[in-house]
Design a protein around this motif. Structure first.
Motif, PDB file in Angstrom:
ATOM      1  N   VAL A   1       0.809  -1.225   0.000  1.00  0.00           N
ATOM      2  CA  VAL A   1       0.000   0.000   0.000  1.00  0.00           C
ATOM      3  C   VAL A   1       0.840   1.272   0.000  1.00  0.00           C
TER       4      VAL A   1
ATOM      5  N   ALA B   1       0.042   6.148   4.895  1.00  0.00           N
ATOM      6  CA  ALA B   1       0.201   4.860   4.216  1.00  0.00           C
ATOM      7  C   ALA B   1       1.481   4.156   4.638  1.00  0.00           C
TER       8      ALA B   1
ATOM      9  N   PRO C   1      -2.583  11.323   3.560  1.00  0.00           N
ATOM     10  CA  PRO C   1      -2.677   9.924   3.140  1.00  0.00           C
ATOM     11  C   PRO C   1      -1.348   9.269   2.819  1.00  0.00           C
TER      12      PRO C   1
ATOM     13  N   THR D   1       0.247   4.018  -2.802  1.00  0.00           N
ATOM     14  CA  THR D   1      -0.321   5.298  -2.377  1.00  0.00           C
ATOM     15  C   THR D   1       0.607   6.450  -2.717  1.00  0.00           C
TER      16      THR D   1
ATOM     17  N   SER E   1      -5.317   1.434  -1.509  1.00  0.00           N
ATOM     18  CA  SER E   1      -4.618   2.656  -1.923  1.00  0.00           C
ATOM     19  C   SER E   1      -5.587   3.640  -2.566  1.00  0.00           C
TER      20      SER E   1
ATOM     21  N   LEU F   1      -7.517   5.365   0.140  1.00  0.00           N
ATOM     22  CA  LEU F   1      -6.767   6.415   0.823  1.00  0.00           C
ATOM     23  C   LEU F   1      -6.729   7.698  -0.003  1.00  0.00           C
ATOM     24  N   ILE F   2      -6.523   7.551  -1.307  1.00  0.00           N
ATOM     25  CA  ILE F   2      -6.416   8.731  -2.170  1.00  0.00           C
ATOM     26  C   ILE F   2      -7.770   9.420  -2.322  1.00  0.00           C
TER      27      ILE F   2
END
Length: 312
Positions: A107, A251, A247, A111, A169, A172-173
């Motif tokens: 990840v 990550a 983020p 990310t 990922s 998160l974005i």
């Protein structure tokens, strides 16, 4: 001023570490409950129970959601619940559980790459170096286990594990701008609601809902852990910590998930670690510490009272 900066950084770090600890233990607890429930039934139970706990506190916030954000919220919820779990659980059917624990370790790389493409983040040299150290540690941890077990079936499982990492990922974005407008309570509730609604049809198709009637008490305790600590607690802590540090930085802490996963396997599953794995764990922790130090250095250059920008 320095003490205020340290206090402001330490709390998000603690929140992120606790979240990864709760997630790391999910692999061992999930393996313990797997003989009693199939994957989609467990996913439905996990997010259904979590939604029951959260929605009474979050339902008023849903009325303040901007309609333009609804599609993004739906996608975020499905990525972090249904799609992630689907890739992960089906990957376990083809590859060993140790390979599945590798998914969170990928990840940070994904990310960082997605953040550079879509959020225009520019990772510092210290961040890249720390990430590289953590990756080396993860490779060392699992390289011994991966030797001697190979084949098309395992390759399919590893591809599915990569899909799980890609889903997380993407979550998160996509969640980064939402975190600036909505509370962690709302975002966690969206994840749990999406996992419940999206997972129900698959749980019915799977035919595993009837097994809840025959669950022993110990299995119910394991399901409760997965729902309360592995979903409600972990997502709330992660959302708060990620909002504070951004983020891409958050990550990096995903590298701790395999470590907590291995440690929990020692306690719960009576598995053992070799010297190579212990050395790899040390490298992972060193890499996470390096990324944390870089974040502190960046914050120390900010004026007191200046808001931290997600992903900065």
């Amino acid at each position: 001023m320095v003490s205020r900066i340290r206090a402001g950084v330490s709390m998000p770090i603690l929140q992120l570490v606790l979240a990864t600890a709760f997630w790391g233990c999910l692999f061992s607890v999930g393996k313990l409950v797997s003989p009693f429930l199939p994957p989609f039934a467990l996913t439905f139970a996990r997010y259904g129970l979590a939604a029951l706990l959260l929605l009474p506190f979050a339902w008023r916030e849903f009325g303040r959601v901007d309609r333009q954000d609804v599609p993004r919220l739906v996608v975020v919820g499905l990525l972090s619940s249904l799609f992630f779990n689907a890739f992960l659980f089906f990957g376990l059917k083809f590859a060993p559980a140790g390979d599945a624990v590798l998914a969170p370790a990928i990840v940070p790389i994904l990310t960082t790459a997605l953040g550079a493409l879509f959020l225009r983040e520019r990772p510092s040299g210290a961040k890249v170096a720390s990430l590289a150290v953590s990756v080396v540690g993860v490779v060392l941890v699992f390289s011994a286990a991966m030797q001697g077990e190979a084949g098309p079936s395992r390759l399919v499982g590893d591809v599915l594990n990569f899909g799980a990492a890609l889903c997380w990922s993407g979550y998160l974005i996509l969640c980064a701008p939402l975190g600036l407008r909505y509370s962690p309570l709302l975002l966690t509730s969206v994840t749990c609601l999406a996992g419940t609604i999206g997972g129900l049809p698959f749980a019915v198709w799977e035919g595993g809902l009837g097994r809840f009637l025959a669950l022993p008490a110990v299995a119910w305790l394991e399901v409760l852990y997965i729902a309360v600590m592995g979903s409600v607690g972990a997502f709330l802590l992660w959302s708060r910590g990620s909002q504070a540090v951004g983020p891409a930085r958050a990550a990096t802490f995903m590298n701790l998930v395999p470590i907590f996963g291995l440690l929990s396997s020692i306690v719960l599953l009576k598995e053992r670690l070799g010297l190579q794995q212990l050395f790899g764990i040390a490298l992972v922790l060193l890499g996470v510490w390096g990324a944390t130090f870089a974040s502190r250095a960046a914050l120390s250059g900010m004026r007191v009272g200046e808001p931290a920008i997600a992903g900065r």
